[in-house]
Design a protein around this motif. Structure first.
Motif, short mmCIF file in Angstrom:
data_model
loop_
_atom_site.label_atom_id
_atom_site.label_comp_id
_atom_site.label_asym_id
_atom_site.label_seq_id
_atom_site.Cartn_x
_atom_site.Cartn_y
_atom_site.Cartn_z
N GLU A 23 -44.41 -4.32 45.99
CA GLU A 23 -45.02 -3.55 44.90
C GLU A 23 -44.18 -3.59 43.62
N ALA A 24 -42.92 -3.96 43.73
CA ALA A 24 -42.03 -3.98 42.56
C ALA A 24 -41.32 -5.33 42.43
N ALA A 27 -37.68 -5.52 43.29
CA ALA A 27 -36.64 -4.93 42.44
C ALA A 27 -35.60 -4.24 43.33
N LYS A 59 -43.66 -14.89 45.07
CA LYS A 59 -43.70 -14.56 43.63
C LYS A 59 -42.33 -14.19 43.09
N ALA A 63 -36.86 -9.28 41.00
CA ALA A 63 -37.03 -9.22 39.53
C ALA A 63 -35.98 -8.34 38.87
N GLY A 64 -34.87 -8.13 39.56
CA GLY A 64 -33.77 -7.39 38.93
C GLY A 64 -33.56 -6.03 39.55
N ALA A 65 -32.59 -5.30 38.99
CA ALA A 65 -32.39 -3.93 39.44
C ALA A 65 -33.65 -3.14 39.09
N ASP A 66 -33.90 -2.08 39.87
CA ASP A 66 -35.12 -1.30 39.68
C ASP A 66 -35.03 -0.49 38.39
N ILE A 67 -35.85 -0.89 37.42
CA ILE A 67 -35.75 -0.26 36.09
C ILE A 67 -36.20 1.20 36.13
N PHE A 84 -23.81 0.11 42.37
CA PHE A 84 -23.97 -1.17 43.08
C PHE A 84 -22.68 -1.93 43.37
N GLY A 108 -32.09 -10.94 36.33
CA GLY A 108 -31.11 -9.86 36.29
C GLY A 108 -30.34 -9.79 37.60
N GLY A 109 -30.37 -8.60 38.22
CA GLY A 109 -29.68 -8.43 39.50
C GLY A 109 -30.18 -9.40 40.57
N GLU A 112 -28.30 -12.49 39.99
CA GLU A 112 -26.91 -12.22 40.38
C GLU A 112 -26.75 -12.18 41.90
N GLU A 132 -31.28 -8.68 30.93
CA GLU A 132 -30.83 -7.29 30.73
C GLU A 132 -30.72 -6.92 29.26
N LEU A 135 -33.21 -4.87 27.70
CA LEU A 135 -33.26 -3.45 28.09
C LEU A 135 -32.12 -2.67 27.45
N GLY A 140 -24.71 -6.56 35.45
CA GLY A 140 -23.74 -5.61 36.01
C GLY A 140 -23.23 -5.96 37.39
#
Ligand code: HXC
Length: 258
Positions: A23-24, A27, A59, A63-67, A84, A108-109, A112, A132, A135, A140
């Motif tokens: 769903e995310a 993330a 997919k 997609a990175g750390a959860d914004i 983290f 992003g994450g 990384e 990042e 944002l 990080g």
């Protein structure tokens, strides 16, 4: 204990860890990184596991750390929990090989996290980026350090400063990924690589991983010495005798991690 944000399957000495927050776009939130750190610790300790494969969905790898989770954080929140740091240190300390199998977004994450693994096999759909900057923050969990070492300063700067994505072909050309495969074959290729690793002596495998990782931490002469001493030490193993005898006797080696 069961996991909620990842799926772990152990088969034929390979632990397959699948990030599972569709769903995310996978993330990375606190729960997921806590679970991932736990799964990697368990796999590292589990004698049956000889290689780990980390993957996401078609997919998105992640997609990175959860914004949503990060948006309201204060400096005090981030600093006090070492946001983290503890989880990523667990992943970095794992002594068994970890292959990242990346399809779709690794941003992003997510990028990384893929770079924390020992090597990356990418689907032709993979897209890497450190967005990042869009944002109002920066990477990080290793982006400015690892991407720079892997692809060089110029490309790393451009990616971090503009937030542009790199496709799979560019990622391979730049040295970020070991190879690119058709998306449909990604998991077969990653599992085949893992399988190949499981057939080696774990003592040699862990020594190779340790020596390569030391090259990022030390001078060339110290790194060469560390490598040479590990190479010497492997002559104390039964697996060295077995590996070399098997070659001379023209048969497959049967390693026993002794
Ligand atoms: C939370 C996310 C998310 C994220 C996607 N989603 N990325 N949720 N954190 N990083 C959610 C969306 O809100 C959406 O949920 C659902 O996933 C599908 O995403 P869409 O945007 O609708 O998909 P699409 O249009 O295909 O675009 C894909 C995308 C885009 C290009 C990957 O989602 C995107 O730009 N995501 C953010 C990428 C990013 O900035 N990453 C860096 C994060 S900072 P809903 O509920 O709306 O359907 C970071 C710091 C690392 O990583 C350092 C850590 C310490």
């Amino acid at each position: 204990m069961a996991f909620k944000t990842i799926i772990v399957e152990i088969d034929d000495h390979v632990a397959l860890i699948k990030l599972n927050r569709p769903e995310a776009l996978n993330a990375l939130n606190q729960a997921l990184l806590d679970e991932l750190a736990r799964a990697i610790t368990e796999a590292d300790r589990n004698e049956k596991v000889r290689c780990i494969v980390l993957t996401g969905s078609e997919k998105a790898f992640a997609a990175g750390a959860d914004i949503k989770e990060m948006a309201e954080k204060t400096f005090v929140d981030a600093f006090s929990s070492d946001f983290f740091g503890p989880q990523t240190e667990v992943i970095e300390r794992c002594r068994k090989p970890i292959i990242a199998a990346v399809a779709g977004y690794a941003l992003g994450g997510g990028c990384e996290l893929a770079m924390m693994c020992d090597f990356i096999i990418a689907a032709d759909t993979a897209k890497f980026g450190q967005p990042e900057i869009n944002l109002g923050v920066i990477a990080g969990i290793g982006g400015t350090q690892r991407l720079t070492r892997l692809v060089g300063k110029s490309k790393s700067m451009e990616m971090h400063l503009t937030g542009r994505f790199m496709d799979a072909e560019e990622a391979e050309r730049s040295g970020l990924v070991s190879r690119v495969v058709p998306a449909k074959k990604l998991m077969d290729e990653a599992m085949a690589a893992a399988q190949k690793i499981t057939e080696k002596s774990m003592l040699a495998t862990m020594s190779a991983k340790e020596a390569i990782n030391r090259s990022y931490e030390t001078t060339l002469s110290e790194g060469l010495l560390h490598e040479r001493r590990l190479f010497h030490a492997l002559f104390a193993t039964e697996d060295q005798k077995e590996g070399m005898s098997a070659f001379l006797e023209k048969r497959e080696a049967q390693f026993r991690d002794k």
